[in-house]
Design a protein around this motif. Sequence first.
Motif, short mmCIF file in Angstrom:
data_model
loop_
_atom_site.label_atom_id
_atom_site.label_comp_id
_atom_site.label_asym_id
_atom_site.label_seq_id
_atom_site.Cartn_x
_atom_site.Cartn_y
_atom_site.Cartn_z
N CYS A 210 0.80 -1.23 0.00
CA CYS A 210 0.00 0.00 0.00
C CYS A 210 0.83 1.27 0.00
O CYS A 210 0.28 2.36 -0.24
N GLY A 211 2.14 1.19 0.27
CA GLY A 211 2.97 2.38 0.27
C GLY A 211 2.50 3.41 1.27
O GLY A 211 2.20 3.08 2.42
N THR A 212 2.39 4.65 0.84
CA THR A 212 1.98 5.73 1.74
C THR A 212 0.47 5.98 1.70
O THR A 212 0.01 7.03 2.15
N GLY A 213 -0.27 5.04 1.15
CA GLY A 213 -1.73 5.10 1.24
C GLY A 213 -2.44 5.85 0.13
O GLY A 213 -3.59 6.25 0.31
N ARG A 214 -1.82 5.99 -1.02
CA ARG A 214 -2.43 6.75 -2.11
C ARG A 214 -3.81 6.21 -2.48
O ARG A 214 -4.72 6.98 -2.80
N ILE A 215 -3.97 4.87 -2.43
CA ILE A 215 -5.26 4.26 -2.75
C ILE A 215 -6.07 3.95 -1.49
O ILE A 215 -7.27 4.22 -1.43
N SER A 216 -5.42 3.41 -0.47
CA SER A 216 -6.15 3.00 0.73
C SER A 216 -6.82 4.16 1.45
O SER A 216 -7.93 4.01 1.98
N VAL A 217 -6.16 5.32 1.48
CA VAL A 217 -6.73 6.45 2.21
C VAL A 217 -8.08 6.88 1.63
O VAL A 217 -9.07 6.99 2.38
N PRO A 218 -8.21 7.15 0.32
CA PRO A 218 -9.53 7.53 -0.19
C PRO A 218 -10.58 6.42 -0.03
O PRO A 218 -11.76 6.72 0.17
N LEU A 219 -10.16 5.15 -0.08
CA LEU A 219 -11.11 4.06 0.16
C LEU A 219 -11.60 4.09 1.61
O LEU A 219 -12.79 3.95 1.88
#
Length: 265
Positions: free
Chosen positions: A60-69
């Motif tokens: 997930c790295g720094t959350g580029r996708i997980s954060v908006p989800l």
Amino acid sequence: MLEQDKVTKLPTDNPSIFYDGAFYDRIFQSSPRYLKQSQDVLFWLNMAECYGPSILELACGTGRISVPLGDKGFDVTGIDLSDSMLKAAGQKSESVQWLQKDVRDFNLKRRFSLIIFPYDTFTHLHELPDVKSCLHCVKQHLEPDGYFIIDFKNPYYVFDTLNAPNSQDIYSIFQDPHSDETVTAMRESKYDAAEQLYHRTLTFSWENTTKIVQEVLTLRIYFPKEIEAILTENGFTVVQKFGNYEEAPFGSNTSHHILVCQKTL
């Protein structure tokens, strides 16, 4: 080259500036490619609406996708090997569970309705044993009727780039998050067709200093029929293929090869 100008080469599987979460964000947010790359966020939100509500993002790295989800109310877990990446992600959102895990060997003791591997990150797995280990873990964590979605760049779409002579260009210009110095990142690309490995060398130089750091990222190029065969052999069925983030059908001239998979019954 003077003695103080020596280039430091750091392997990407060791702690490095590239895997410093704050530094990583600055590199990509200042890149001309960032806005184009970020077009996938809406795609993943759509996939979450279709196949959520529980979602696991691999690497997930720094959350580029997980954060908006997570911000949309989905039950999201993000795993990554880098503690620094996860620290940066955690500062962006507390709605996501961030866990330091290796995608090749993890046990979260739960299952998910959707597991995602966004934006070509799968290509960091170079060897078949690593791929098989990762896919085994995915199967163990996927609900019986769940979905596993992987996003690859279409190698045929970028074939001319892969086979071009070594090229160098400016990848990003940004402020060092730790010192506010201006940093220029130059990119040099080389493709080893025999090994199907794409080597991307990033050379970072700091303004008004002699500090230079060089890192090499190596990515495995997976051709469409190859990766589909690997998935089939490891217990997955490809149920749909997209060619871009607008969900167009996959084809030779599409920019991406996005695979929607389920566990084989």
